[in-house]
Design a protein around this motif. Structure first.
Motif, PDB file in Angstrom:
ATOM      1  N   UNK A  26       0.823  -1.230   0.000  1.00  0.00           N
ATOM      2  CA  UNK A  26       0.000   0.000   0.000  1.00  0.00           C
ATOM      3  C   UNK A  26       0.846   1.264   0.000  1.00  0.00           C
ATOM      4  N   UNK A  27       2.026   1.187   0.654  1.00  0.00           N
ATOM      5  CA  UNK A  27       2.863   2.387   0.746  1.00  0.00           C
ATOM      6  C   UNK A  27       3.969   2.393  -0.308  1.00  0.00           C
ATOM      7  N   UNK A  28       3.892   1.476  -1.253  1.00  0.00           N
ATOM      8  CA  UNK A  28       4.856   1.390  -2.355  1.00  0.00           C
ATOM      9  C   UNK A  28       6.297   1.146  -1.897  1.00  0.00           C
ATOM     10  N   UNK A  29       6.452   0.617  -0.692  1.00  0.00           N
ATOM     11  CA  UNK A  29       7.797   0.234  -0.239  1.00  0.00           C
ATOM     12  C   UNK A  29       8.200  -1.066  -0.943  1.00  0.00           C
ATOM     13  N   UNK A  30       7.212  -1.947  -1.100  1.00  0.00           N
ATOM     14  CA  UNK A  30       7.451  -3.232  -1.772  1.00  0.00           C
ATOM     15  C   UNK A  30       6.901  -3.163  -3.195  1.00  0.00           C
ATOM     16  N   UNK A  31       7.753  -3.489  -4.159  1.00  0.00           N
ATOM     17  CA  UNK A  31       7.302  -3.496  -5.549  1.00  0.00           C
ATOM     18  C   UNK A  31       6.698  -4.840  -5.914  1.00  0.00           C
ATOM     19  N   UNK A  32       5.909  -4.842  -7.000  1.00  0.00           N
ATOM     20  CA  UNK A  32       5.247  -6.086  -7.419  1.00  0.00           C
ATOM     21  C   UNK A  32       6.269  -7.178  -7.741  1.00  0.00           C
ATOM     22  N   UNK A  33       7.325  -6.793  -8.467  1.00  0.00           N
ATOM     23  CA  UNK A  33       8.291  -7.814  -8.876  1.00  0.00           C
ATOM     24  C   UNK A  33       8.931  -8.471  -7.651  1.00  0.00           C
ATOM     25  N   UNK A  34       9.326  -7.635  -6.690  1.00  0.00           N
ATOM     26  CA  UNK A  34       9.970  -8.196  -5.491  1.00  0.00           C
ATOM     27  C   UNK A  34       9.000  -9.089  -4.714  1.00  0.00           C
ATOM     28  N   UNK A  35       7.760  -8.635  -4.672  1.00  0.00           N
ATOM     29  CA  UNK A  35       6.752  -9.436  -3.986  1.00  0.00           C
ATOM     30  C   UNK A  35       6.578 -10.792  -4.683  1.00  0.00           C
TER      31      UNK A  35
END
Ligand code: TRP
Length: 340
Positions: free
Chosen positions: A264-273
């Protein structure tokens, strides 16, 4: 049937020989099969006779059947606690299939949603096998007098037919079959990598439980997440993200909370997730890959397990067919007509 098994009740289910189990099969069905083996007398069939109603390649079919058997055992199905067998190795399935065909209402078969979907625009070129598919499925179930059938939502209509056929038989020939009830699996259906349709091998949107870690990473790289999150810096919406639903199935509460917050806070990106999820999947399925390798190294053991399953299933099947023949007034030379 032993008194113990009689008290516990019978379970039968079937799975198509697609060559491998995927995550959707695992969470949607097979976990439940394993659980049920603890408390019921369970028969699990790899339904090769059902599979031939769709086009298939005889050259690769044996490997697809074998691969499914390996997958089920690797996933943890315990041959000491349930009977795993190949449908075509118990010929009574097709025998009872014919008898039920003679009782099946054509209209009900033609109205089956799955039949309509599968027949598509083939018109009259459609095979009778596809139409009879649910009758054969009813035979699979009634042959074991199973009263409980773990299936997904999409099979509820087929179970209804099985109950119709049990009733018709009982009314015509005397009380013989219990009416089987579906046991709906609790796990919601798992969507595929496309985040849109149910995970299935034919849609090629699946993660196999025996996929190696590199394959899982490659597949996860293609997984759909939040379609509105275009830039890495955009905040994500975990509640629409399919990968997040997988976290909810697989991750510990702390990880779920962290992924939710950092997405939600854009700390984690989709690719990394997605790569995190790839690692989680690889770890979760590691013991299954190891068991599969052991089984593959001992093909005679696999054949023994399936042969023993067919033997146990066959004993029940033969007894049911004896009752069926008797009830229907089919005189056979091995029985004197008077003793019935
Ligand atoms: N039709 C089921 C499916 O596609 C497979 C199946 C065949 C089955 N025979 C069965 C399931 C008997 C339950 C009971 O998933």
């Amino acid at each position: 049937m032993s008194p113990e098994a009689e008290r516990r009740g019978r379970v039968l289910s079937g799975i198509q020989p697609t060559g491998e189990l995927h995550m959707g099969n695992w969470f949607g069905a097979v976990q439940n099969w394993i659980r049920l083996s603890e408390s019921y007398d369970c028969f699990y069939a790899i339904v090769d006779y059902h599979a031939i109603t769709a086009s298939y390649d005889p050259a690769t079919f044996p490997a697809a059947v074998e691969g499914m058997a390996v997958s089920l055992l690797a996933a943890g199905l315990d041959p000491e606690k349930c009977h795993l067998f190949l449908q075509s190795e118990v010929p009574e399935h097709t025998e009872l299939g014919w008898i039920l065909t003679s009782l099946a209402p054509l209209g009900q078969l033609q109205r089956m949603t799955q039949f309509k979907d599968k027949s598509g625009d083939q018109g009259e070129a459609i095979t009778a096998g596809l139409l009879m598919y649910p009758v054969q499925q009813a035979a699979d179930i009634l042959l074991y007098k199973a009263d409980r059938v773990p299936v997904g939502e999409d099979q509820v209509q087929h179970l209804e037919l099985a109950r119709t056929l049990a009733r018709r038989f009982n009314n015509a020939f005397g009380e013989t079959f219990p009416e089987p009830q579906p046991l709906l699996t609790e796990a919601k259906r798992i969507l595929g990598l496309d985040g849109q349709s149910k995970m299935s091998k034919s849609k090629n949107n699946h993660i196999g439980i025996l996929d190696d870690p590199e394959t899982i990473r490659e597949k996860m790289a293609t997984a759909f997440t939040d379609p509105q999150r275009l830039r890495r810096t955009d905040p994500g919406r975990p509640w629409v993200c399919n990968v997040f639903t997988w976290h909810k199935l697989l991750s510990d509460p702390a990880t779920i909370e962290r992924v939710d917050r950092e997405c939600r806070s854009a700390v984690l990106g989709c690719y990394d997730d997605k790569m995190m999820m790839a690692d989680i999947l690889s770890e979760t399925f590691r013991p299954m890959r190891e068991r599969a390798a052991e089984l593959r190294a001992r093909p005679e053991r696999l054949r023994e397990i399936l042969a023993a399953g067919a033997e146990a299933a066959g004993a029940v099947a033969r007894e049911t067919m004896r009752e069926v023949h008797e009830a229907m007034g089919l005189w056979q030379t091995k029985r004197s007509p008077a003793t019935a």
